[in-house]
Design a protein around this motif. Structure first.
Motif, PDB file in Angstrom:
ATOM      1  N   ASN A  48       0.762  -1.299   0.126  1.00  0.00           N
ATOM      2  CA  ASN A  48      -0.120   0.169  -0.088  1.00  0.00           C
ATOM      3  C   ASN A  48       0.599   1.144   0.095  1.00  0.00           C
ATOM      4  N   HIS A  49       2.026   1.354   0.678  1.00  0.00           N
ATOM      5  CA  HIS A  49       2.467   2.495   1.263  1.00  0.00           C
ATOM      6  C   HIS A  49       2.667   3.881   0.262  1.00  0.00           C
ATOM      7  N   THR A  50       2.629   3.548  -1.164  1.00  0.00           N
ATOM      8  CA  THR A  50       2.918   4.723  -2.252  1.00  0.00           C
ATOM      9  C   THR A  50       2.059   4.475  -3.225  1.00  0.00           C
ATOM     10  N   ILE A  51       1.040   3.455  -3.358  1.00  0.00           N
ATOM     11  CA  ILE A  51       0.060   3.285  -4.417  1.00  0.00           C
ATOM     12  C   ILE A  51      -0.874   4.267  -4.429  1.00  0.00           C
ATOM     13  N   PHE A  55      -1.868   7.055  -7.608  1.00  0.00           N
ATOM     14  CA  PHE A  55      -3.024   6.619  -8.375  1.00  0.00           C
ATOM     15  C   PHE A  55      -4.347   7.112  -7.643  1.00  0.00           C
ATOM     16  N   ARG A  56      -5.242   7.659  -8.435  1.00  0.00           N
ATOM     17  CA  ARG A  56      -6.529   8.261  -7.888  1.00  0.00           C
ATOM     18  C   ARG A  56      -7.415   7.158  -8.107  1.00  0.00           C
ATOM     19  N   ARG A  61      -5.152   1.532  -8.988  1.00  0.00           N
ATOM     20  CA  ARG A  61      -4.348   1.139  -8.047  1.00  0.00           C
ATOM     21  C   ARG A  61      -3.943  -0.453  -7.947  1.00  0.00           C
ATOM     22  N   ILE A  62      -5.350  -1.115  -8.102  1.00  0.00           N
ATOM     23  CA  ILE A  62      -5.126  -2.731  -8.360  1.00  0.00           C
ATOM     24  C   ILE A  62      -4.261  -2.882  -9.397  1.00  0.00           C
TER      25      ILE A  62
END
Length: 228
Positions: A48-51, A55-56, A61-62
């Motif tokens: 998770n930390h930077t995704i 990405f909006r 994101r996935i």
């Protein structure tokens, strides 16, 4: 020995304290009961930390999580239902991302993880944390009945709670009230990881959303030829 390598894309930092251990233990249990080889299950790597900063849109994101998990056996995608059933979360917050990943794989645009597995607690992950009264009491240092703590006696009932996060915080406060005044402070987030290690998976399997995750994970392990 084969090593099972998974990644997790979760919605929140508190989920990252609970879900990786539960996912690891679940995979170990399925492999122990149905596996056809010895497999070392690694704790899922949290992506998770930077995704979320880059990405909006959730499907993007996935897709990015699947790209980062390229070469892993499976990517677990978490989405709280925030609703009485998982249908809406699956359709709106998992399947569009799955479609993007499938399209990228077919078009050979990106190297992505081949297997995505949804994990969709009803309402929030905290509902699962209420499923095992004994483990919860041990972790928070309480000696109270489920009724006294204000949680259901039967694990399949926890998904009917409209706000399990608030219920968990209330349970912790009730437990702390039994302690001497100088020991009544605790960060609720500190409960998540130790409870994940102690919660009884047999009780948790009575929670429909967890049972569905176990079934989906089992199908992925079958596709990977690790279980029969």
């Amino acid at each position: 020995m084969t090593a099972l390598v998974m990644a997790l894309y979760a919605e929140g930092r508190t989920d990252e304290g609970f879900l990786p251990v539960v996912i690891q233990r679940t995979a170990e249990q399925v492999l122990a009961h149905r596996g056809n080889t010895v497999v070392d299950v690694l704790e899922p790597i949290v992506l998770n930390h930077t995704i979320d900063l880059q990405f909006r849109a959730r499907d993007e994101r996935i897709l990015e999580a699947a790209r980062r998990a390229s070469g892993f056996h499976a990517l677990i995608v978490h989405a709280d239902a925030d609703y009485p059933t998982p249908v809406r979360a699956l359709q709106e917050r998992f399947l569009p991302g799955q479609t993007r990943v499938d399209q990228a794989r077919v078009a050979r645009e990106l190297s992505v993880c081949d297997h995505l597995v949804p994990i969709i607690p009803i309402q929030t992950t905290e509902a699962w944390m209420l499923a095992d009264h004994a483990a919860l009491c041990e972790v928070i240092g309480a000696n109270l009945t489920a009724e006294a703590l204000g949680i259901p006696a039967h694990p399949h009932q926890v998904e009917s709670d409209p706000d399990p996060k608030r219920t968990l915080n209330s349970v912790i406060q009730r437990a702390l009230a039994q302690r001497p005044r100088r020991r009544r402070r605790i960060d609720p987030r500190s409960v998540y990881e130790p409870l994940a290690r102690q919660i009884n998976l047999a009780r948790l399997s009575s929670v429909p959303a967890y049972a569905q995750f176990m079934a989906d994970l089992t199908q992925t392990l079958i596709a990977l030829h690790l279980v029969v």
